[in-house]
Design a protein around this motif. Structure first.
Motif, PDB file in Angstrom:
ATOM      1  N   CYS B 126       0.973  -1.211   0.126  1.00 55.01           N
ATOM      2  CA  CYS B 126       0.095  -0.044  -0.039  1.00 55.01           C
ATOM      3  C   CYS B 126       0.800   1.126  -0.153  1.00 55.01           C
ATOM      4  O   CYS B 126       1.697   1.419   0.964  1.00 55.01           O
ATOM      5  N   PRO B 127       0.742   2.065  -1.062  1.00 58.21           N
ATOM      6  CA  PRO B 127       1.817   3.062  -1.180  1.00 58.21           C
ATOM      7  C   PRO B 127       1.321   4.413  -0.213  1.00 58.21           C
ATOM      8  O   PRO B 127       2.356   5.270  -0.225  1.00 58.21           O
ATOM      9  N   CYS B 128       0.239   4.420   0.564  1.00 59.15           N
ATOM     10  CA  CYS B 128      -0.169   5.504   1.317  1.00 59.15           C
ATOM     11  C   CYS B 128       0.907   5.533   2.535  1.00 59.15           C
ATOM     12  O   CYS B 128       1.530   6.244   2.842  1.00 59.15           O
ATOM     13  N   HIS B 129       0.728   4.344   3.426  1.00 66.05           N
ATOM     14  CA  HIS B 129       1.484   4.280   4.637  1.00 66.05           C
ATOM     15  C   HIS B 129       2.380   3.044   4.591  1.00 66.05           C
ATOM     16  O   HIS B 129       2.479   2.313   5.856  1.00 66.05           O
ATOM     17  N   ASP B 130       2.665   2.658   3.480  1.00 64.62           N
ATOM     18  CA  ASP B 130       3.634   1.469   3.644  1.00 64.62           C
ATOM     19  C   ASP B 130       3.293   0.164   4.304  1.00 64.62           C
ATOM     20  O   ASP B 130       4.200  -0.654   4.670  1.00 64.62           O
ATOM     21  N   SER B 131       2.099  -0.297   4.161  1.00 65.93           N
ATOM     22  CA  SER B 131       1.670  -1.585   4.511  1.00 65.93           C
ATOM     23  C   SER B 131       1.921  -2.657   3.391  1.00 65.93           C
ATOM     24  O   SER B 131       2.183  -2.493   2.314  1.00 65.93           O
ATOM     25  N   SER B 132       2.648  -3.808   4.001  1.00 65.20           N
ATOM     26  CA  SER B 132       2.968  -4.658   2.955  1.00 65.20           C
ATOM     27  C   SER B 132       2.163  -6.165   3.418  1.00 65.20           C
ATOM     28  O   SER B 132       2.173  -6.295   4.671  1.00 65.20           O
ATOM     29  N   PHE B 133       1.994  -6.786   2.430  1.00 61.79           N
ATOM     30  CA  PHE B 133       1.596  -8.072   2.579  1.00 61.79           C
ATOM     31  C   PHE B 133       2.094  -9.205   1.842  1.00 61.79           C
ATOM     32  O   PHE B 133       2.088  -8.954   0.622  1.00 61.79           O
ATOM     33  N   ALA B 134       2.051 -10.479   2.280  1.00 61.63           N
ATOM     34  CA  ALA B 134       2.580 -11.714   1.356  1.00 61.63           C
ATOM     35  C   ALA B 134       1.257 -12.073   0.396  1.00 61.63           C
ATOM     36  O   ALA B 134       0.391 -11.305   0.452  1.00 61.63           O
ATOM     37  N   LEU B 135       1.661 -12.620  -0.400  1.00 64.67           N
ATOM     38  CA  LEU B 135       0.728 -13.178  -1.558  1.00 64.67           C
ATOM     39  C   LEU B 135      -0.399 -13.549  -1.183  1.00 64.67           C
ATOM     40  O   LEU B 135      -1.545 -14.005  -1.831  1.00 64.67           O
ATOM     41  N   ASP B 136      -0.305 -14.410   0.009  1.00 66.70           N
ATOM     42  CA  ASP B 136      -1.564 -15.068   0.683  1.00 66.70           C
ATOM     43  C   ASP B 136      -2.186 -14.247   1.390  1.00 66.70           C
ATOM     44  O   ASP B 136      -3.331 -14.425   2.198  1.00 66.70           O
ATOM     45  N   GLY B 137      -2.158 -12.752   1.489  1.00 65.31           N
ATOM     46  CA  GLY B 137      -2.809 -11.886   2.228  1.00 65.31           C
ATOM     47  C   GLY B 137      -2.247 -11.404   3.639  1.00 65.31           C
ATOM     48  O   GLY B 137      -2.635 -10.460   4.219  1.00 65.31           O
ATOM     49  N   SER B 138      -1.225 -12.295   4.065  1.00 65.89           N
ATOM     50  CA  SER B 138      -1.162 -11.992   5.475  1.00 65.89           C
ATOM     51  C   SER B 138      -0.016 -10.901   5.673  1.00 65.89           C
ATOM     52  O   SER B 138       0.685 -10.620   4.626  1.00 65.89           O
ATOM     53  N   ILE B 139       0.167 -10.154   6.558  1.00 65.61           N
ATOM     54  CA  ILE B 139       0.840  -9.150   6.903  1.00 65.61           C
ATOM     55  C   ILE B 139       2.475  -9.612   6.745  1.00 65.61           C
ATOM     56  O   ILE B 139       2.858 -10.544   7.200  1.00 65.61           O
ATOM     57  N   SER B 140       3.144  -9.011   5.697  1.00 62.22           N
ATOM     58  CA  SER B 140       4.497  -9.100   5.951  1.00 62.22           C
ATOM     59  C   SER B 140       5.166  -8.352   6.244  1.00 62.22           C
ATOM     60  O   SER B 140       5.367  -7.085   6.033  1.00 62.22           O
ATOM     61  N   GLY B 141       6.372  -8.565   7.241  1.00 57.48           N
ATOM     62  CA  GLY B 141       7.142  -7.576   7.654  1.00 57.48           C
ATOM     63  C   GLY B 141       6.799  -6.563   8.941  1.00 57.48           C
ATOM     64  O   GLY B 141       5.674  -6.538   9.159  1.00 57.48           O
ATOM     65  N   PRO B 142       7.584  -6.552  10.013  1.00 60.52           N
ATOM     66  CA  PRO B 142       7.125  -5.849  11.146  1.00 60.52           C
ATOM     67  C   PRO B 142       6.681  -4.534  10.925  1.00 60.52           C
ATOM     68  O   PRO B 142       6.048  -3.829  11.488  1.00 60.52           O
ATOM     69  N   LYS B 143       7.105  -3.897   9.777  1.00 64.02           N
ATOM     70  CA  LYS B 143       6.862  -2.326   9.379  1.00 64.02           C
ATOM     71  C   LYS B 143       5.537  -2.133   8.711  1.00 64.02           C
ATOM     72  O   LYS B 143       5.335  -0.927   8.741  1.00 64.02           O
ATOM     73  N   SER B 144       4.965  -3.124   8.508  1.00 69.87           N
ATOM     74  CA  SER B 144       3.641  -3.296   7.862  1.00 69.87           C
ATOM     75  C   SER B 144       2.804  -2.257   8.946  1.00 69.87           C
ATOM     76  O   SER B 144       2.637  -2.890   9.979  1.00 69.87           O
ATOM     77  N   SER B 145       2.146  -1.179   8.570  1.00 69.21           N
ATOM     78  CA  SER B 145       1.127  -0.699   9.346  1.00 69.21           C
ATOM     79  C   SER B 145      -0.211  -1.017   9.365  1.00 69.21           C
ATOM     80  O   SER B 145      -1.027  -0.551  10.273  1.00 69.21           O
ATOM     81  N   SER B 146      -0.707  -2.175   8.752  1.00 63.76           N
ATOM     82  CA  SER B 146      -1.901  -2.700   8.761  1.00 63.76           C
ATOM     83  C   SER B 146      -2.260  -3.456  10.047  1.00 63.76           C
ATOM     84  O   SER B 146      -1.152  -4.281  10.529  1.00 63.76           O
ATOM     85  N   PRO B 147      -3.186  -3.339  10.778  1.00 63.93           N
ATOM     86  CA  PRO B 147      -3.465  -4.076  11.963  1.00 63.93           C
ATOM     87  C   PRO B 147      -4.197  -5.665  11.644  1.00 63.93           C
ATOM     88  O   PRO B 147      -3.981  -6.314  12.712  1.00 63.93           O
ATOM     89  N   ARG B 148      -4.220  -5.772  10.361  1.00 63.97           N
ATOM     90  CA  ARG B 148      -4.664  -7.231  10.152  1.00 63.97           C
ATOM     91  C   ARG B 148      -4.150  -7.601   8.605  1.00 63.97           C
ATOM     92  O   ARG B 148      -3.943  -6.818   7.873  1.00 63.97           O
ATOM     93  N   ASP B 149      -4.626  -8.722   8.541  1.00 67.32           N
ATOM     94  CA  ASP B 149      -4.342  -9.172   7.082  1.00 67.32           C
ATOM     95  C   ASP B 149      -5.078  -8.676   5.979  1.00 67.32           C
ATOM     96  O   ASP B 149      -6.268  -7.989   6.170  1.00 67.32           O
ATOM     97  N   MET B 150      -4.920  -8.840   4.904  1.00 71.97           N
ATOM     98  CA  MET B 150      -5.791  -8.237   3.830  1.00 71.97           C
ATOM     99  C   MET B 150      -7.092  -8.884   4.185  1.00 71.97           C
ATOM    100  O   MET B 150      -7.173 -10.014   4.305  1.00 71.97           O
TER     101      MET B 150
END
Lengths: 790, 180
Positions: B126-150
């Protein structure tokens, strides 16, 4: 007379006391420059109210009219850009003045008793002014406003307890739309300014009251507001306005992006500069912590200042805290900006947003104007805007456009598997196709087998040998073929070169293009794409819709998807893609073709019968055939170019004499017991082979067309070698017969026969093989004639 | 027996006047704001259906078998206050084929703050606040700002065609909460 009137007025209004209190009461310590910040804020607020009221007169809050009315104010109304610019940049400068005012108040301890109430009122005013700015941010309804505000309302929804309800009240429902605008507008232009105006009046009244009390208690001499402080405030106001006007002139008003489009994500979305610090914190913190707890603590500390200020060193702490907080905000703002400065994807997104913004202005200024469906329709129906997106999504996995994916980004490193379509069918592009040095490059055939296919071979074999007259002939053909495309950019030059084009059209057949291609005349035997209208809008729409159509590649199509036939793209999108490839889009100054208007035949108003409404199903019926957009199938190299099968004029006359080859089964007068019966044939030529040859082979391999210099009219000629110089039919030896080899090739093989209409069936191939194995019996005198395939 | 005072005592009269001023004045001055607030809170009472229906997306065989996600926009009818739009964009999904007949679907909206997620090669971003997710939708990396998986969506394959039950969810929560 004047004095009498003023006395009369004072008896009825008491204005002299109000003016006296406002202007002539002493300012403690005398007039000072540091007192100007508050008055600049008041000046800005009044400026916003005035400019806002005039903007209001031109603004229409709805999803289909908000952007459009702002566009009209900005670009059509006299001075509209300046008015909007003043309103916009005054809002931008507000936070700076707020911070300066806050600094002055905190540093000089003006939050202490008895001014604490007014200090808190000031904080409340600051929060309301920020809210005012945020609600105004949405009103232009451009992409940035839309997507930026969506983030803000998402943040609001994360407020504890009633966040979702507040969001819904602000948005006017669950989704952004008309009511979001009407509500934001009511807040921005009505409720918030009214509250701010009221509180500001109280704030100023309290300020004057505190000043009077302070002045009365003070032994120091002071001076009246008028004129000592007033002229300083006027100078400060002049500088503020000067800065605003300079910004307006420098940027030629406030920017207006492309109209909001929920279906088009906006990767360049960023908040206003004064919110970047919060934006940065949200990258690390949740919405609750980043947007509520942290800013809440900051505001809380400010609110507590009158109390902490009473403590020993409390004032120093307050001042220190404010500087630390402002420094942290500045650092976070810098980090956010720095990341974007170095983020290529963000820069690309910003450029794209800018391009869309400029583009929609050109379209809105076109004679067609803005339709009632809103300006968003202009971009959705614009080939220049949609073409690159469609190409990147559906074509760029195989094709290239000037080396990249159509979106003007970095060139794609992975080698193309199909042609580069930048300038497709224009003179330069076609000239390269006929250039032996270029024809086999990635530009024309990508990495496909056609890179060294028949077209490439023909060009490389024949063109270098051309003499001057043949070169001129080829040059004219290039011009003529390119004119088939009726490209907008070549319209003028094509008109000037009408004679050359006519000459070139005559050479198309002469040079041999029609050996493989159809051109002008219907040619059922054509094996390569039709050259009639080559590259024209209709032609491109056709080939994108169905490259497997007989007019194009037929069964030889090499994995190019049939986007129309298989409903991978809607007809509208295929048209947009075609127009973009042909560089046919509206440009400033173009004249638009008038759309045909249906003749009015009935003066009576048309009565439209309402369609019967089906009973509402208990369970919602899923909607069929949604025009969702499939991504391109991977690795779909398309055959990019027509492949004229080179054919040199065959000097041999068509042999029409009867086949002299005697039949092995000679008929006798009567039975001969000594004679061995001829072997029983399992395949009958007349009923099994002849129909196949006549319907699939003789149409090309006849005396008139002589494809591959090979004829099949009689057994005699059918056994003669053609261009390949390999024996086509060797009676008794199917494995040595080139004909068997060619009809048995893989379907996608370049040399498979028949070259058009699909391969022969397994049964047909087996029958021919057996027929040859059994001696290739061909009744004497039997001449094959081409018949249409049923 | 004293004669009743027709006009009452001054205190009583004063109380009645105050009562009348407060009650009548209150009622009179309340009508307008209550009427306004009633309409203002209308969005809380209405329950617009948003999604929840299965929407036809694409034929199964057009999805790459190697698990590469593809983005699809979804269209349906949409009501915006006084307008009804037919066949307009209502959202977008990523579809990913995990086996011969199994599909995963994710809403493209970022669970962090609702920006649009992109697919960039080996992950989602996500280019807004740098959330990142693996291809299975799970949060990837500790820096991901999302509170949950996709947000995964319900998928059905009917006669070779992929259908998705489209739904939007509240942002910022650890569990997906559908927005009705």
């Amino acid at each position: 007379m004047k004095e009498r009137f003023l006395t009369w007025l004072d008896h009825r209004t008491g204005y002299r006391r109000i003016v006296d209190e406002a202007l002539f009461k002493n300012i403690p310590g005398g007039a000072k420059w540091r007192y100007v910040w508050g008055s600049t804020l008041t000046f800005c607020f009044v400026t916003q109210v005035i400019t806002g009221i005039f903007l209001w007169m031109g603004y229409s809050p709805s999803a289909q009219t908000a952007w459009e009315s702002v566009y009209y104010i900005q670009h059509e109304m006299a001075g509209g850009w300046f008015l909007r610019g003043i309103h916009h940049y005054t809002a931008q400068i507000f936070p700076v003045l707020l911070v300066m005012h806050l600094l002055q108040v905190v540093i000089y301890g003006a939050y202490k008793a008895p001014k604490e109430l007014n200090f808190w009122l000031g904080i409340l005013l600051a929060i309301l002014i920020v809210t005012l700015a945020r609600t105004g941010y949405l009103l232009p309804w451009d992409q940035e406003a839309y997507w930026g505000t969506r983030v803000v309302t998402s943040i609001v929804a994360q407020a504890p307890l009633i966040g979702p309800e507040i969001e819904r009240l602000a948005v006017g429902g669950t989704d952004f739309g008309h009511h979001t605008l009407t509500r934001f507008f009511a807040l921005h232009a009505g409720l918030l300014p009214a509250i701010i105006g009221l509180l500001l009046a109280v704030h100023l009244k309290l300020c004057r009251r505190n000043a009077r009390l302070e002045s009365e208690a003070s032994q120091k001499p002071g001076c009246a507001y008028w004129p000592d402080q007033a002229w300083r405030n006027a100078i400060a106001g002049m500088f503020v306005l000067g800065a605003v006007v300079l910004l307006v002139l420098y940027h030629h008003g406030a920017k207006l992006g492309a109209p909001a489009d929920p279906s088009e994500s906006f990767q360049a979305a960023r908040p206003d500069w004064y919110f970047l610090f919060l934006f940065q914190t949200l990258k690390s913190l949740s919405g609750l912590w980043g947007a509520f707890v942290l800013p809440g603590c900051l505001v809380g500390m400010l609110v507590l200042m009158p109390l902490t200020g009473r403590l020993k060193k409390g004032h120093v702490f307050n001042v220190g805290f404010l500087f630390v907080a402002l420094t942290a905000m500045a650092v976070l703002t810098y980090l956010a900006l720095d990341k974007d400065w170095h983020d290529e994807a963000h820069k690309l997104a910003v450029n794209k947003a800018q391009a869309n913004s400029e583009r929609v202005k050109i379209l809105a200024e076109s004679p067609k104007g803005i339709p009632v469906t809103g300006a968003v329709t202009l971009l959705r129906e614009d080939p220049l805007t949609q073409g690159p997106r469609l190409f990147a999504k559906h074509c760029a996995s195989c094709h290239r456009y000037d080396g990249h994916n159509g979106m003007m980004g970095k060139p794609i490193e992975k080698a193309a598997t199909a042609s580069d379509l930048k300038g497709f069918a224009n003179r330069s592009w076609l000239k390269g196709l006929f250039d032996p040095e270029q024809v086999s490059t990635l530009k024309y055939f990508g990495g496909t087998k056609f890179r060294n296919g028949k077209m490439a071979k023909w060009v490389k074999k024949n063109v270098p040998k051309f003499d001057d007259s043949e070169k001129e002939m080829l040059s004219n053909i290039t011009v003529a073929l390119s004119a088939e495309a009726q490209l907008k950019r070549q319209r003028d030059i094509d008109a000037r070169h009408a004679a050359v084009i006519a000459e070139g059209q005559g050479y198309v057949a002469e040079i041999g293009c029609t050996d493989c291609h159809q051109y002008r005349e219907p040619d059922e035997d054509a094996t390569a794409p039709d050259l009639t209208g080559y590259g024209s809008r209709e032609w491109l729409i056709g080939i994108i819709s169905n490259p497997e159509h007989d007019r194009f590649y037929g069964s030889k199509n090499d994995r190019m998807p049939a986007y129309g036939r298989d409903e991978k793209l809607t007809p509208k999108k295929i048209k947009l893609l075609s127009d973009w490839l042909r560089e046919d889009w509206y440009e400033k100054g173009d004249e638009l073709k008038p759309e045909p208007k249906p003749a009015k035949v009935d003066p009576e108003p048309e009565v439209v019968e309402p369609e019967p409404k089906p009973a509402e199903p208990s369970e919602p019926e899923p909607k069929p055939a949604e025009p969702s957009e499939p991504e391109p199938e991977p690795a779909e190299p398309s055959e990019p170019d027509p492949e004229p099968e080179p054919s040199e004029p065959d000097p041999e006359p068509e042999p029409t004499e009867p086949d002299p080859v005697p039949s092995e089964a000679e008929p006798g007068d009567g039975p001969d017991p000594e004679r061995k019966d001829p072997p029983k044939l399992t395949v009958d030529f007349v009923t099994q082979i002849k129909p196949v040859f006549e319907s699939r082979c003789v149409r090309c391999h006849n005396a008139e067309k002589k494809k591959g210099k090979y004829l099949m009219g009689t057994k005699l000629v059918a056994c003669k070698t053609g261009e390949s110089e390999l024996p086509p039919i060797v009676p008794g030896k199917p494995d040595e017969s080139n004909l068997v080899k060619l009809i048995s090739l893989d379907e996608d093989h370049d040399d498979i026969m028949p070259s058009k209409g699909g391969p022969l069936t397994k049964e047909q191939i087996q029958a021919i093989r057996t027929w040859i194995a059994e001696g290739a019996h061909w009744p004497e005198g039997l001449v094959l004639k081409a018949v249409k395939k049923k | 027996m004293s004669e009743p005072n027709a006009t009452g005592s001054p205190e009583r009269r004063g109380l009645l006047k105050k009562l009348a001023a407060v009650v009548i004045g209150g009622i009179v001055s309340l009508v307008a704001p209550v009427a306004g607030l009633f309409v203002f809170f209308d969005p809380l009472r209405k329950r617009h259906r948003k999604g929840g229906d299965f929407i036809r997306v694409i034929s199964l065989d057009t999805l790459p078998a190697d698990g590469t996600p593809r983005r699809f926009t979804l269209v349906a009818d949409r009501i915006d206050a006084w307008n009804k739009y037919t066949n307009v964009f209502i959202g977008a999904v990523f579809l990913r084929r995990t086996s011969e007949a199994e599909i995963e679907a994710f809403n493209v909206s970022c669970p962090h703050l609702g920006c649009t997620i992109d697919h960039r090669g080996e992950d989602f971003f996500c280019p807004c606040h740098d959330s990142s997710f693996a291809l299975d939708g799970s949060i990837s990396g500790p820096k991901s700002s999302s509170p949950r998986d996709m947000d995964a969506l319900q998928v059905e394959v009917r006669e070779g065609v992929v259908w998705v039950k489209f739904q939007n969810f509240r942002t910022g929560t650890e569990q997906p909460i559908p927005i009705s």
